[in-house]
Design a protein around this motif. Sequence first.
Motif, PDB file in Angstrom:
ATOM      1  N   ALA A 295       0.741  -1.420   0.127  1.00  0.00           N
ATOM      2  CA  ALA A 295      -0.027  -0.071  -0.075  1.00  0.00           C
ATOM      3  C   ALA A 295       0.891   1.138  -0.090  1.00  0.00           C
ATOM      4  O   ALA A 295       0.409   2.474   0.478  1.00  0.00           O
ATOM      5  CB  ALA A 295      -0.826   0.007   1.211  1.00  0.00           C
ATOM      6  N   ALA A 296       2.013   1.207  -0.410  1.00  0.00           N
ATOM      7  CA  ALA A 296       3.020   2.420  -0.367  1.00  0.00           C
ATOM      8  C   ALA A 296       2.585   3.456  -1.086  1.00  0.00           C
ATOM      9  O   ALA A 296       2.730   4.464  -0.772  1.00  0.00           O
ATOM     10  CB  ALA A 296       4.428   1.808  -1.096  1.00  0.00           C
ATOM     11  N   SER A 297       2.056   3.326  -2.313  1.00  0.00           N
ATOM     12  CA  SER A 297       1.609   4.486  -3.015  1.00  0.00           C
ATOM     13  C   SER A 297       0.010   4.973  -2.656  1.00  0.00           C
ATOM     14  O   SER A 297      -0.405   5.959  -3.265  1.00  0.00           O
ATOM     15  CB  SER A 297       1.571   4.443  -4.480  1.00  0.00           C
ATOM     16  OG  SER A 297       0.598   3.106  -4.883  1.00  0.00           O
ATOM     17  N   THR A 298      -0.517   4.462  -1.701  1.00  0.00           N
ATOM     18  CA  THR A 298      -1.945   4.646  -1.266  1.00  0.00           C
ATOM     19  C   THR A 298      -1.993   6.105  -0.486  1.00  0.00           C
ATOM     20  O   THR A 298      -0.861   6.344   0.464  1.00  0.00           O
ATOM     21  CB  THR A 298      -2.471   3.855  -0.567  1.00  0.00           C
ATOM     22  OG1 THR A 298      -2.189   3.243   0.865  1.00  0.00           O
ATOM     23  CG2 THR A 298      -2.848   2.438  -1.464  1.00  0.00           C
ATOM     24  N   GLN A 299      -2.929   6.906  -0.413  1.00  0.00           N
ATOM     25  CA  GLN A 299      -2.889   8.115   0.467  1.00  0.00           C
ATOM     26  C   GLN A 299      -4.236   8.005   1.420  1.00  0.00           C
ATOM     27  O   GLN A 299      -4.115   8.823   2.383  1.00  0.00           O
ATOM     28  CB  GLN A 299      -3.181   9.312  -0.239  1.00  0.00           C
ATOM     29  CG  GLN A 299      -1.664   9.498  -1.440  1.00  0.00           C
ATOM     30  CD  GLN A 299      -0.708   9.718  -0.823  1.00  0.00           C
ATOM     31  OE1 GLN A 299      -0.724  10.388   0.290  1.00  0.00           O
ATOM     32  NE2 GLN A 299       0.520   9.005  -1.327  1.00  0.00           N
TER      33      GLN A 299
ATOM     34  N   ASP B 195      -4.029  -1.419  13.173  1.00  0.00           N
ATOM     35  CA  ASP B 195      -3.267  -0.540  12.166  1.00  0.00           C
ATOM     36  C   ASP B 195      -3.212   0.932  12.511  1.00  0.00           C
ATOM     37  O   ASP B 195      -4.173   1.536  11.902  1.00  0.00           O
ATOM     38  CB  ASP B 195      -3.632  -1.033  10.702  1.00  0.00           C
ATOM     39  CG  ASP B 195      -2.949  -0.706   9.789  1.00  0.00           C
ATOM     40  OD1 ASP B 195      -2.010   0.253   9.734  1.00  0.00           O
ATOM     41  OD2 ASP B 195      -3.234  -0.623   8.467  1.00  0.00           O
ATOM     42  N   GLY B 196      -2.271   1.453  13.072  1.00  0.00           N
ATOM     43  CA  GLY B 196      -2.142   2.786  13.324  1.00  0.00           C
ATOM     44  C   GLY B 196      -2.296   3.724  12.146  1.00  0.00           C
ATOM     45  O   GLY B 196      -2.932   4.772  12.094  1.00  0.00           O
ATOM     46  N   LEU B 197      -1.681   3.380  11.077  1.00  0.00           N
ATOM     47  CA  LEU B 197      -1.513   4.063   9.930  1.00  0.00           C
ATOM     48  C   LEU B 197      -3.086   4.326   9.182  1.00  0.00           C
ATOM     49  O   LEU B 197      -3.457   5.437   8.938  1.00  0.00           O
ATOM     50  CB  LEU B 197      -0.511   3.834   8.675  1.00  0.00           C
ATOM     51  CG  LEU B 197      -0.418   4.251   7.317  1.00  0.00           C
ATOM     52  CD1 LEU B 197      -0.350   5.986   7.700  1.00  0.00           C
ATOM     53  CD2 LEU B 197       0.299   3.975   6.605  1.00  0.00           C
ATOM     54  N   LEU B 198      -3.513   3.135   9.094  1.00  0.00           N
ATOM     55  CA  LEU B 198      -4.906   3.203   8.417  1.00  0.00           C
ATOM     56  C   LEU B 198      -6.082   3.835   9.535  1.00  0.00           C
ATOM     57  O   LEU B 198      -6.589   4.826   8.851  1.00  0.00           O
ATOM     58  CB  LEU B 198      -5.471   1.582   8.644  1.00  0.00           C
ATOM     59  CG  LEU B 198      -6.846   1.478   7.999  1.00  0.00           C
ATOM     60  CD1 LEU B 198      -6.811   1.563   6.533  1.00  0.00           C
ATOM     61  CD2 LEU B 198      -7.284   0.078   8.470  1.00  0.00           C
ATOM     62  N   GLN B 199      -5.802   3.948  10.742  1.00  0.00           N
ATOM     63  CA  GLN B 199      -6.820   4.277  11.519  1.00  0.00           C
ATOM     64  C   GLN B 199      -6.416   6.061  11.714  1.00  0.00           C
ATOM     65  O   GLN B 199      -7.430   6.811  11.522  1.00  0.00           O
ATOM     66  CB  GLN B 199      -6.448   4.092  13.102  1.00  0.00           C
ATOM     67  CG  GLN B 199      -6.951   2.649  13.326  1.00  0.00           C
ATOM     68  CD  GLN B 199      -8.446   2.429  12.815  1.00  0.00           C
ATOM     69  OE1 GLN B 199      -8.914   2.324  11.782  1.00  0.00           O
ATOM     70  NE2 GLN B 199      -9.145   2.475  13.976  1.00  0.00           N
ATOM     71  N   ARG B 200      -5.285   6.650  11.631  1.00  0.00           N
ATOM     72  CA  ARG B 200      -4.929   7.903  11.461  1.00  0.00           C
ATOM     73  C   ARG B 200      -5.473   8.720  10.198  1.00  0.00           C
ATOM     74  O   ARG B 200      -6.126   9.800  10.281  1.00  0.00           O
ATOM     75  CB  ARG B 200      -3.527   8.094  11.727  1.00  0.00           C
ATOM     76  CG  ARG B 200      -3.114   7.726  13.202  1.00  0.00           C
ATOM     77  CD  ARG B 200      -1.443   8.650  13.333  1.00  0.00           C
ATOM     78  NE  ARG B 200      -0.629   7.812  12.285  1.00  0.00           N
ATOM     79  CZ  ARG B 200       0.031   6.672  12.715  1.00  0.00           C
ATOM     80  NH1 ARG B 200      -0.396   5.951  13.795  1.00  0.00           N
ATOM     81  NH2 ARG B 200       0.989   5.955  11.865  1.00  0.00           N
TER      82      ARG B 200
END
Length: 354
Positions: free
Chosen positions: A13-17, A54-59
């Motif tokens: 998911a590196a390119s996702t925003q 998943d901290g990145l997803l939640q933020r």
Amino acid sequence: MYPSYRPRLNQLAASTQSFEERRRVFLHDRFGALHLLQPVLDGNADAFLTCANDGLLQRRWAREHGVGLKGAPEDILLAQIEHHRTEVFYNLDPVAFPSSFVRRLPGCVRKTLCWRAAPSGNADLTAYGAVVGNFTSILSAWRTKGCRAEWFSPAIDPAMSEYVRDERPIDVLFVGGYSWHHSARARTLEKVAALAGSRNVVYCLDSSRLTRLAESSIGYLLPLKQHRRPRIVAGIAKTAVFGRDLYELIGRSKIVLNGAIDMAGQDRGNMRCFEAMGCGALLVSDAGRYPAGMQEGVTIETYGTPEQAVEVISRSLQDWPRSAEIAARGRALIRDIYSKDVQWKQFCDLVGRI
């Protein structure tokens, strides 16, 4: 989400925003898909899925919805539940979100369930409407702790059909955890590893932090010898695989070796059983009480001791045409018994009872 899976998701998911883009990548990779209910996999708007650890997803979700990022992870999850106006809350990570969290749920939530079929320490899950799982002994243990406990099963991922192949160059595959919860499994892995001299044996181990420490330069200075993998196992071990990479590997394997966690008693039917059979490999697993459709000599093969595991594997490979028929029969049977349609109906029935 396993911590060891997160680096793979970060790469995919590196390119996702956005929250939705990262979640879409996660769903496509099929991690944990045996547990995910049909409306989630179908993209039904009535169903909302998130990975609360998943901290990145939640933020990302919090930023997109104007929720402050200074609160605890459970605050974001509570905001998601309230935003979705969730009526049924189904949690696959209840140790992280125990009874104290359930008591904070917004008023829209009418039913609460959680899946738990693993070591849980002193976790309090009594506030959930039901603890569900497919190990009867573990369900009984939850009942003694004051929980309502109900049987519920994983289901075959329809995407597994993409990985069923006739050509299977790997003779024996093991993919799974390696920790103090798996001492019986570890003895079997050591014995079967000896076949690597004449057979293509592949181990992909998700070792515990204690095992990794024990095998480090610092670990050899500490009294951690019992946590190190035997040399014959460490010599062929590769890193753990997940998601579609796991399906791909099983699809290239004749036999998938399995062993239950030590706390499961005689209950059998962990995720690897469903994944192995769903991708068309022959499941060779330890003897015990299996779910319907997993029958020794008919749809799977079993062993009683580590030495017997070697014998069963060797015999199965020597008469592979017969073994391939058992594997095919097993896949066809559990595909019908444990379909996503059946799982969703069972879930709806379960919700109606609690």
